[in-house]
Design a protein around this motif. Structure first.
Motif, PDB file in Angstrom:
ATOM      1  N   LEU A   1      -3.207  -0.753   7.216  1.00 11.94           N
ATOM      2  CA  LEU A   1      -2.168  -1.131   6.235  1.00 11.94           C
ATOM      3  C   LEU A   1      -1.870  -2.635   6.311  1.00 11.94           C
ATOM      4  O   LEU A   1      -1.675  -3.280   5.278  1.00 11.94           O
ATOM      5  CB  LEU A   1      -0.898  -0.322   6.460  1.00 11.94           C
ATOM      6  CG  LEU A   1      -1.020   1.174   6.106  1.00 11.94           C
ATOM      7  CD1 LEU A   1       0.141   1.960   6.716  1.00 11.94           C
ATOM      8  CD2 LEU A   1      -1.080   1.367   4.594  1.00 11.94           C
TER       9      LEU A   1
ATOM     10  N   CYS B   1       4.198   0.162   4.330  1.00  9.41           N
ATOM     11  CA  CYS B   1       3.710   0.904   3.177  1.00  9.41           C
ATOM     12  C   CYS B   1       4.869   1.600   2.473  1.00  9.41           C
ATOM     13  O   CYS B   1       5.989   1.610   2.970  1.00  9.41           O
ATOM     14  CB  CYS B   1       2.695   1.961   3.624  1.00  9.41           C
ATOM     15  SG  CYS B   1       3.408   3.188   4.744  1.00  9.41           S
TER      16      CYS B   1
ATOM     17  N   LEU C   1       1.167   5.265   1.255  1.00 11.11           N
ATOM     18  CA  LEU C   1       0.680   6.175   2.274  1.00 11.11           C
ATOM     19  C   LEU C   1       1.023   7.582   1.806  1.00 11.11           C
ATOM     20  O   LEU C   1       2.191   7.956   1.749  1.00 11.11           O
ATOM     21  CB  LEU C   1       1.286   5.912   3.635  1.00 11.11           C
ATOM     22  CG  LEU C   1       0.608   6.678   4.789  1.00 11.11           C
ATOM     23  CD1 LEU C   1       0.713   5.896   6.088  1.00 11.11           C
ATOM     24  CD2 LEU C   1       1.134   8.061   4.961  1.00 11.11           C
TER      25      LEU C   1
ATOM     26  N   PRO D   1       0.820  -1.211   0.000  1.00  5.42           N
ATOM     27  CA  PRO D   1       0.000   0.000   0.000  1.00  5.42           C
ATOM     28  C   PRO D   1       0.857   1.266   0.000  1.00  5.42           C
ATOM     29  O   PRO D   1       1.979   1.285   0.516  1.00  5.42           O
ATOM     30  CB  PRO D   1      -0.795  -0.087   1.300  1.00  5.42           C
ATOM     31  CG  PRO D   1      -0.664  -1.485   1.773  1.00  5.42           C
ATOM     32  CD  PRO D   1       0.590  -2.031   1.180  1.00  5.42           C
TER      33      PRO D   1
END
Length: 175
Positions: free
Chosen positions: A172, A69, A9, A7
């Protein structure tokens, strides 16, 4: 969600990292950044430096790096984020989101960053940390991103707190 990648951020500075506005009881803590106004080293020291940089807790860098992340600056600071904040926080040089030219056909109530963040994520899961996120941004991002999204609003007077980090870390890790 396999195959979507780590992911992203997206991180704003003013509010999440630099608390501002009416100070909370007891005032704002200060950390004496070498990148703030005053004598000392740093490319941004001197009369034109940002005195609010002293409010940035250098321990936030370690905490951000511990999140699962890829960090991306999503701020109007642009490359100054890497010049002034990354060294103070112990962060590597992070990617910086380029902002599009203003668009007059934005839906009412949609933050001007929202479309650019969804486009930059390009189908990857992402979290966005900012102090200006609204319900309209959450609805739009959820409707236009094929991957999970978390739009996390931070109290601009306090900046990132333990509770914010707990929320981000849990989300996350869940994606």
């Amino acid at each position: 969600m396999a195959g979507l990648g780590i992911p992203l951020l997206f991180l704003d500075i003013d509010g999440p990292l630099i608390p501002f506005g009416a100070p909370p009881p007891g005032g704002y803590p200060t950390y004496r950044s070498p990148y703030a106004t005053g004598p000392g080293p740093g490319p941004s020291s001197g009369p034109d430096a940002n005195p609010l940089l002293d409010r940035v807790d250098p321990a936030l860098g370690r905490r951000l790096l511990n999140l699962p992340c890829e960090l991306v600056w999503a701020t109007t600071w642009m490359s100054d984020a890497n010049a002034c904040l990354s060294p103070w926080l112990g962060l590597p040089q992070l990617p910086v989101l380029d902002w599009p030219v203003a668009n007059d056909d934005e839906p009412v109530g949609l933050h001007w960053k929202t479309r650019a963040l969804v486009a930059r994520a390009a189908g990857r899961p992402f979290a966005w940390v900012d102090d200006e996120i609204t319900a309209a941004d959450r609805r739009w991002a959820s409707a236009h991103s094929p991957a999970p999204v978390l739009l996390h609003r931070v109290d601009h007077q306090r900046g990132l707190t333990d509770a914010d980090f707990a929320t981000l870390d849990a989300w996350l890790r869940s994606v």
